[in-house]
Motif scaffolding. Structure first.
Motif, PDB file in Angstrom:
ATOM      1  N   HIS A  26       0.905  -1.154   0.096  1.00 45.41           N
ATOM      2  CA  HIS A  26      -0.133  -0.007   0.151  1.00 45.41           C
ATOM      3  C   HIS A  26       0.927   1.293  -0.016  1.00 45.41           C
ATOM      4  O   HIS A  26       0.196   2.383   0.264  1.00 45.41           O
ATOM      5  CB  HIS A  26      -0.995   0.108   1.196  1.00 45.41           C
ATOM      6  N   GLY A  27       2.160   1.125  -0.260  1.00 42.18           N
ATOM      7  CA  GLY A  27       3.128   2.353  -0.593  1.00 42.18           C
ATOM      8  C   GLY A  27       3.784   2.885   0.823  1.00 42.18           C
ATOM      9  O   GLY A  27       4.006   3.897   0.693  1.00 42.18           O
ATOM     10  N   MET A  28       3.464   2.308   1.808  1.00 43.12           N
ATOM     11  CA  MET A  28       3.811   2.514   3.223  1.00 43.12           C
ATOM     12  C   MET A  28       5.550   2.121   3.434  1.00 43.12           C
ATOM     13  O   MET A  28       5.810   0.855   3.127  1.00 43.12           O
ATOM     14  CB  MET A  28       3.130   2.283   4.317  1.00 43.12           C
ATOM     15  N   LEU A  29       6.145   3.138   3.935  1.00 43.83           N
ATOM     16  CA  LEU A  29       7.607   2.949   4.079  1.00 43.83           C
ATOM     17  C   LEU A  29       8.004   2.377   5.566  1.00 43.83           C
ATOM     18  O   LEU A  29       7.832   3.211   6.419  1.00 43.83           O
ATOM     19  CB  LEU A  29       8.580   4.015   3.755  1.00 43.83           C
ATOM     20  N   ILE A  30       8.281   0.956   5.668  1.00 45.80           N
ATOM     21  CA  ILE A  30       8.509   0.696   7.162  1.00 45.80           C
ATOM     22  C   ILE A  30       9.972   0.085   7.032  1.00 45.80           C
ATOM     23  O   ILE A  30      10.328  -0.385   5.996  1.00 45.80           O
ATOM     24  CB  ILE A  30       7.576  -0.569   7.424  1.00 45.80           C
ATOM     25  N   PRO A  31      10.836   0.705   8.138  1.00 45.35           N
ATOM     26  CA  PRO A  31      11.908   0.101   8.142  1.00 45.35           C
ATOM     27  C   PRO A  31      12.193  -1.379   8.202  1.00 45.35           C
ATOM     28  O   PRO A  31      11.331  -2.023   8.764  1.00 45.35           O
ATOM     29  CB  PRO A  31      12.465   0.749   9.429  1.00 45.35           C
ATOM     30  N   SER A  32      12.914  -2.007   7.443  1.00 51.60           N
ATOM     31  CA  SER A  32      13.086  -3.642   7.196  1.00 51.60           C
ATOM     32  C   SER A  32      14.413  -3.828   6.782  1.00 51.60           C
ATOM     33  O   SER A  32      14.963  -2.875   6.126  1.00 51.60           O
ATOM     34  CB  SER A  32      12.133  -4.219   6.615  1.00 51.60           C
ATOM     35  N   SER A  33      14.863  -4.918   7.044  1.00 56.19           N
ATOM     36  CA  SER A  33      16.355  -5.609   6.524  1.00 56.19           C
ATOM     37  C   SER A  33      16.322  -7.092   6.212  1.00 56.19           C
ATOM     38  O   SER A  33      16.092  -7.337   4.825  1.00 56.19           O
ATOM     39  CB  SER A  33      17.425  -5.110   7.355  1.00 56.19           C
ATOM     40  N   CYS A  34      16.065  -7.835   7.045  1.00 57.84           N
ATOM     41  CA  CYS A  34      16.489  -9.457   6.483  1.00 57.84           C
ATOM     42  C   CYS A  34      15.194  -9.828   6.158  1.00 57.84           C
ATOM     43  O   CYS A  34      15.026 -10.859   5.406  1.00 57.84           O
ATOM     44  CB  CYS A  34      16.846  -9.809   7.718  1.00 57.84           C
ATOM     45  N   GLN A  35      13.751  -9.287   6.305  1.00 51.93           N
ATOM     46  CA  GLN A  35      12.764  -9.887   6.004  1.00 51.93           C
ATOM     47  C   GLN A  35      12.564 -11.010   6.386  1.00 51.93           C
ATOM     48  O   GLN A  35      11.575 -12.112   5.996  1.00 51.93           O
ATOM     49  CB  GLN A  35      12.489 -10.194   4.470  1.00 51.93           C
ATOM     50  N   SER A  36      13.184 -11.913   7.447  1.00 55.61           N
ATOM     51  CA  SER A  36      12.726 -13.097   8.067  1.00 55.61           C
ATOM     52  C   SER A  36      12.905 -13.241   9.513  1.00 55.61           C
ATOM     53  O   SER A  36      13.247 -14.303  10.156  1.00 55.61           O
ATOM     54  CB  SER A  36      13.943 -14.043   7.346  1.00 55.61           C
ATOM     55  N   GLY A  37      12.702 -12.129  10.145  1.00 55.36           N
ATOM     56  CA  GLY A  37      12.441 -12.394  11.735  1.00 55.36           C
ATOM     57  C   GLY A  37      13.566 -12.442  12.498  1.00 55.36           C
ATOM     58  O   GLY A  37      13.791 -12.832  13.757  1.00 55.36           O
ATOM     59  N   VAL A  38      14.833 -11.888  11.877  1.00 56.07           N
ATOM     60  CA  VAL A  38      15.868 -12.039  12.553  1.00 56.07           C
ATOM     61  C   VAL A  38      16.652 -10.683  13.167  1.00 56.07           C
ATOM     62  O   VAL A  38      17.081 -10.580  14.221  1.00 56.07           O
ATOM     63  CB  VAL A  38      17.007 -12.712  11.780  1.00 56.07           C
ATOM     64  N   CYS A  39      16.633  -9.666  12.332  1.00 56.09           N
ATOM     65  CA  CYS A  39      17.277  -8.631  12.608  1.00 56.09           C
ATOM     66  C   CYS A  39      16.453  -7.731  13.561  1.00 56.09           C
ATOM     67  O   CYS A  39      17.171  -6.542  14.030  1.00 56.09           O
ATOM     68  CB  CYS A  39      17.772  -7.980  11.484  1.00 56.09           C
ATOM     69  N   GLN A  40      15.129  -7.635  13.667  1.00 52.79           N
ATOM     70  CA  GLN A  40      14.322  -6.827  14.436  1.00 52.79           C
ATOM     71  C   GLN A  40      14.117  -5.392  13.834  1.00 52.79           C
ATOM     72  O   GLN A  40      13.769  -4.589  14.785  1.00 52.79           O
ATOM     73  CB  GLN A  40      14.743  -6.734  15.947  1.00 52.79           C
ATOM     74  N   THR A  41      14.803  -5.054  12.725  1.00 55.58           N
ATOM     75  CA  THR A  41      14.688  -3.825  12.493  1.00 55.58           C
ATOM     76  C   THR A  41      13.013  -3.431  12.019  1.00 55.58           C
ATOM     77  O   THR A  41      12.572  -2.262  12.292  1.00 55.58           O
ATOM     78  CB  THR A  41      15.256  -3.578  10.979  1.00 55.58           C
ATOM     79  N   CYS A  42      12.189  -4.305  11.762  1.00 50.68           N
ATOM     80  CA  CYS A  42      10.613  -4.141  11.584  1.00 50.68           C
ATOM     81  C   CYS A  42       9.877  -4.070  12.705  1.00 50.68           C
ATOM     82  O   CYS A  42       8.759  -4.404  12.569  1.00 50.68           O
ATOM     83  CB  CYS A  42      10.284  -4.988  10.272  1.00 50.68           C
ATOM     84  N   ILE A  43      10.469  -3.872  13.909  1.00 52.22           N
ATOM     85  CA  ILE A  43       9.726  -4.119  15.181  1.00 52.22           C
ATOM     86  C   ILE A  43       8.570  -2.942  15.223  1.00 52.22           C
ATOM     87  O   ILE A  43       9.023  -1.856  14.988  1.00 52.22           O
ATOM     88  CB  ILE A  43      10.563  -3.937  16.394  1.00 52.22           C
ATOM     89  N   THR A  44       7.441  -3.422  15.437  1.00 47.37           N
ATOM     90  CA  THR A  44       6.297  -2.734  15.395  1.00 47.37           C
ATOM     91  C   THR A  44       5.324  -3.244  16.801  1.00 47.37           C
ATOM     92  O   THR A  44       5.501  -4.065  17.417  1.00 47.37           O
ATOM     93  CB  THR A  44       5.472  -3.165  14.085  1.00 47.37           C
TER      94      THR A  44
END
Ligand SMILES: Cc1cc2nc3c(=O)[nH]c(=O)nc-3n(C[C@H](O)[C@H](O)[C@H](O)COP(=O)(O)OP(=O)(O)OC[C@H]3O[C@@H](n4cnc5c(N)ncnc54)[C@H](O)[C@@H]3O)c2cc1C
Ligand code: FES
Length: 324
Positions: A26-44
């Motif tokens: 939907h065009g929202m920019l959420i911080p992320s990196s590994c995309q597999s639950g390891v790096c915790q960048t996408c914590i929400t």
């Protein structure tokens, strides 16, 4: 179809879609990196609704209890209202204070933070590119008592953040980082337990921290460190590791190469086979495996088959995003 409310707007999450995928679609920019639950960048954080337990893997209990979760592995089962976690916004300022090439593809970066970082050797930090804010995880090779954070960064072809560190980064550059995170570190619950440390390439970074931390904490059991690379040119810190092995009789450093002659005290051949041959019985051992995710997964399996208890196997797979 669960509805996700984010920044006052509602988004439908398709069947099987993660929160991160839905918001990105939907065009929202959420911080992320590994995309597999390891790096915790996408914590929400879910301010309404409950995230599935599996989307909280690796998070501290205190965070999980407050409904924090990882958006990249969260397939919602009910409507949720979200806010990007405050902790994801808690950035720490750091300055590049040293840059040294350790071999032709690995650069050592030392950073100084404004405030001392509270971490355990072997954990990782999420570092932001100073211009684009693209975030990547790097393991800490330093000890908390040292007055710098040490990262070992492999050059990835066309890599955004690794390319920056190899080519553009210079002393005095200001960066932001987040963390620490990760549970691949030494604990002194049994000072006599034999330790097996296995790393490929920059997988040595967390192991270098873990090994020295174990010694500082008075570990008495055997410590065997296998560091592997395709060829001897891909190894680094050999002098430092030979010196540690000379200094501490319980430390054994085994450099391994796939091609070329075996280095001093080392082995030549496929790492899995080398381990199977030299450590056929790992019953009672504690194992740390770090580096390339495919190799780490294979090695974990090998160590388990050789008798190591799964709860005694700690790993840090350097997972990366493969989406185009
Ligand atoms: C917990 C954790 C700890 C990590 N610790 C370290 C560390 O100590 N040292 C270190 O060097 N790296 C480490 N990594 C990997 C690091 O976070 C980045 O993934 C890596 O530096 C590549 O980022 P980039 O921005 O340079 O490449 P990107 O711009 O993300 O990638 C460029 C292209 O290369 C591909 N790619 C990315 N990485 C690899 C790879 N390793 N092999 C093959 N293709 C790849 C991508 O799919 C993409 O097509 C760690 C990762 C995790 C999750
Ligand atoms: S944990 Fe979600 S992007 Fe890494």
């Amino acid at each position: 179809m669960p509805v996700i409310t984010f920044e006052g707007k509602e988004y439908h999450c398709e069947k099987g879609e993660t929160v991160l995928e839905s918001l990105t679609r939907h065009g929202m920019l959420i911080p992320s990196s590994c995309q597999s639950g390891v790096c915790q960048t996408c914590i929400t954080k879910a301010v309404k609704g409950t995230p599935p337990v599996e989307s909280q893997q690796g998070l501290k209990d205190t965070l999980a209890n407050q409904n924090y979760f990882l958006a990249c592995i969260c397939k919602p089962t009910e409507d949720m209202e979200l806010s990007v976690a405050d902790i994801a916004k808690q950035k720490i300022s750091a300055t590049v204070v040293e840059k040294t090439l350790l071999n032709e593809s690995v650069v050592r970066i030392r950073l100084k933070t404004e405030q001392p970082l509270d971490y355990i050797a072997g954990q990782f930090v999420n570092v932001m590119h100073p211009e684009t804010d693209v975030t990547r995880s790097y393991s800490l090779a330093s000890l908390p008592r040292e007055d710098f954070l040490e990262l070992h960064i492999k050059r990835v072809p066309d890599g955004h953040v690794s390319g920056y560190f190899h080519d553009a980064a210079k002393l005095g550059d200001q960066l932001s980082l987040m963390g620490p995170a990760g549970d691949c570190f030494y604990t002194d619950r049994d000072l006599d337990q034999p330790l097996l440390l296995v790393g490929v390439g920059t997988g040595l970074a967390p192991l270098y921290g873990i090994l020295r931390d174990a010694l500082v904490r008075g570990h008495r059991g055997e410590i065997h460190l296998f560091h592997a690379s395709l060829a001897v040119q891909g190894l680094y810190y050999m002098d430092e590791l030979y010196a540690l092995a000379d200094e501490h009789e319980q430390v054994h450093y085994i450099p391994c190469v796939l091609h070329g002659d075996a280095p001093r005290d080392g082995e030549q051949g496929d790492l899995q086979q080398v381990l199977k041959k030299s450590k056929p019985d790992l019953k009672g051992w504690r194992v740390y495996v770090c580096g390339d995710p495919a190799i780490v997964n294979g090695l974990k399996q090998t160590c388990f088959m050789s008798g190591a208890n799964m709860t005694d196997i700690y790993s840090d797979p350097f997972v990366f995003d493969v989406t185009p």
